[in-house]
Design a protein around this motif. Structure first.
Motif, mmCIF file in Angstrom:
data_model
loop_
_atom_site.group_PDB
_atom_site.id
_atom_site.type_symbol
_atom_site.label_atom_id
_atom_site.label_comp_id
_atom_site.label_asym_id
_atom_site.label_seq_id
_atom_site.Cartn_x
_atom_site.Cartn_y
_atom_site.Cartn_z
ATOM 1 N N ASN A 10 15.627 91.643 -3.101
ATOM 2 C CA ASN A 10 16.221 90.363 -3.507
ATOM 3 C C ASN A 10 17.133 89.803 -2.421
ATOM 4 O O ASN A 10 17.150 88.582 -2.189
ATOM 5 C CB ASN A 10 16.973 90.510 -4.822
ATOM 6 C CG ASN A 10 16.041 90.676 -5.999
ATOM 7 O OD1 ASN A 10 14.921 90.182 -5.997
ATOM 8 N ND2 ASN A 10 16.508 91.392 -7.016
ATOM 9 N N ILE A 26 14.991 88.216 0.253
ATOM 10 C CA ILE A 26 14.494 86.919 -0.216
ATOM 11 C C ILE A 26 15.611 85.881 -0.152
ATOM 12 O O ILE A 26 15.391 84.756 0.318
ATOM 13 C CB ILE A 26 13.922 87.039 -1.640
ATOM 14 C CG1 ILE A 26 12.657 87.893 -1.620
ATOM 15 C CG2 ILE A 26 13.644 85.656 -2.229
ATOM 16 C CD1 ILE A 26 12.167 88.314 -2.996
ATOM 17 N N HIS A 27 16.804 86.261 -0.581
ATOM 18 C CA HIS A 27 17.948 85.334 -0.543
ATOM 19 C C HIS A 27 18.245 84.903 0.891
ATOM 20 O O HIS A 27 18.495 83.720 1.155
ATOM 21 C CB HIS A 27 19.175 85.983 -1.184
ATOM 22 C CG HIS A 27 20.401 85.134 -1.144
ATOM 23 N ND1 HIS A 27 20.547 84.023 -1.929
ATOM 24 C CD2 HIS A 27 21.520 85.223 -0.398
ATOM 25 C CE1 HIS A 27 21.716 83.463 -1.660
ATOM 26 N NE2 HIS A 27 22.329 84.176 -0.726
ATOM 27 N N GLU A 28 18.223 85.848 1.834
ATOM 28 C CA GLU A 28 18.477 85.516 3.239
ATOM 29 C C GLU A 28 17.406 84.575 3.772
ATOM 30 O O GLU A 28 17.695 83.667 4.549
ATOM 31 C CB GLU A 28 18.532 86.784 4.091
ATOM 32 C CG GLU A 28 19.811 87.560 3.937
ATOM 33 C CD GLU A 28 21.027 86.781 4.388
ATOM 34 O OE1 GLU A 28 20.982 86.162 5.470
ATOM 35 O OE2 GLU A 28 22.021 86.777 3.649
ATOM 36 N N ARG A 29 16.181 84.796 3.363
ATOM 37 C CA ARG A 29 15.095 83.913 3.798
ATOM 38 C C ARG A 29 15.335 82.488 3.315
ATOM 39 O O ARG A 29 15.120 81.533 4.051
ATOM 40 C CB ARG A 29 13.764 84.421 3.238
ATOM 41 C CG ARG A 29 12.580 83.518 3.566
ATOM 42 C CD ARG A 29 11.411 83.736 2.665
ATOM 43 N NE ARG A 29 11.740 83.304 1.313
ATOM 44 C CZ ARG A 29 10.950 83.514 0.270
ATOM 45 N NH1 ARG A 29 9.813 84.157 0.416
ATOM 46 N NH2 ARG A 29 11.296 83.100 -0.922
ATOM 47 N N ASP A 30 15.785 82.373 2.076
ATOM 48 C CA ASP A 30 15.945 81.059 1.459
ATOM 49 C C ASP A 30 17.258 80.373 1.802
ATOM 50 O O ASP A 30 17.381 79.168 1.634
ATOM 51 C CB ASP A 30 15.837 81.180 -0.067
ATOM 52 C CG ASP A 30 14.428 81.597 -0.491
ATOM 53 O OD1 ASP A 30 13.489 81.474 0.316
ATOM 54 O OD2 ASP A 30 14.278 82.049 -1.642
ATOM 55 N N ARG A 31 18.236 81.125 2.276
ATOM 56 C CA ARG A 31 19.527 80.531 2.578
ATOM 57 C C ARG A 31 19.404 79.548 3.741
ATOM 58 O O ARG A 31 18.788 79.851 4.744
ATOM 59 C CB ARG A 31 20.560 81.593 2.930
ATOM 60 C CG ARG A 31 21.927 80.968 3.082
ATOM 61 C CD ARG A 31 23.062 81.865 3.242
ATOM 62 N NE ARG A 31 22.824 83.196 3.742
ATOM 63 C CZ ARG A 31 23.798 84.043 4.009
ATOM 64 N NH1 ARG A 31 25.029 83.693 3.844
ATOM 65 N NH2 ARG A 31 23.517 85.246 4.435
ATOM 66 N N GLN A 62 17.692 76.955 3.855
ATOM 67 C CA GLN A 62 16.464 76.183 3.831
ATOM 68 C C GLN A 62 16.678 74.916 3.013
ATOM 69 O O GLN A 62 17.273 74.950 1.942
ATOM 70 C CB GLN A 62 15.325 77.004 3.196
ATOM 71 C CG GLN A 62 14.952 78.237 3.988
ATOM 72 C CD GLN A 62 14.284 77.893 5.297
ATOM 73 O OE1 GLN A 62 13.527 76.941 5.376
ATOM 74 N NE2 GLN A 62 14.583 78.657 6.338
ATOM 75 N N GLU A 100 16.010 71.964 0.386
ATOM 76 C CA GLU A 100 15.270 71.905 -0.868
ATOM 77 C C GLU A 100 13.989 71.104 -0.648
ATOM 78 O O GLU A 100 13.987 70.101 0.060
ATOM 79 C CB GLU A 100 16.122 71.219 -1.947
ATOM 80 C CG GLU A 100 17.301 72.043 -2.408
ATOM 81 C CD GLU A 100 16.876 73.292 -3.157
ATOM 82 O OE1 GLU A 100 15.908 73.227 -3.938
ATOM 83 O OE2 GLU A 100 17.507 74.337 -2.952
ATOM 84 N N PRO A 101 12.875 71.547 -1.253
ATOM 85 C CA PRO A 101 11.636 70.780 -1.093
ATOM 86 C C PRO A 101 11.759 69.413 -1.765
ATOM 87 O O PRO A 101 12.425 69.282 -2.793
ATOM 88 C CB PRO A 101 10.574 71.645 -1.785
ATOM 89 C CG PRO A 101 11.315 72.645 -2.586
ATOM 90 C CD PRO A 101 12.707 72.735 -2.037
#
Length: 67
Positions: A52, A55-60, A62, A64-65
């Protein structure tokens, strides 16, 4: 609490055995629990937490679509 062995850790994370131990030596992965003279296991919830965090680091950071 459930303990999982190295093969399950590798299956869940997609990491090779050598990478798991490299990350442990760099303090970037949960440490195993010694079960005996030649057996170790990991706490399942700690492995899930590590996944988790990745995943959080990947999304930080980024954006928002657009919808």
């Amino acid at each position: 609490m459930k303990l999982i062995r190295i093969k399950e850790v590798m299956n869940r994370t997609g990491l090779a055995r050598s990478t798991v131990y490299k990350y442990i030596s760099e303090n970037n992965f949960p440490k195993p629990i010694k079960l005996g003279s030649r057996a170790v296991a990991w706490v399942e919830s700690e492995i899930e937490g590590w996944i988790n965090d990745v995943i959080h680091e990947r999304d930080r950071g980024q954006p928002e679509p657009n919808t």
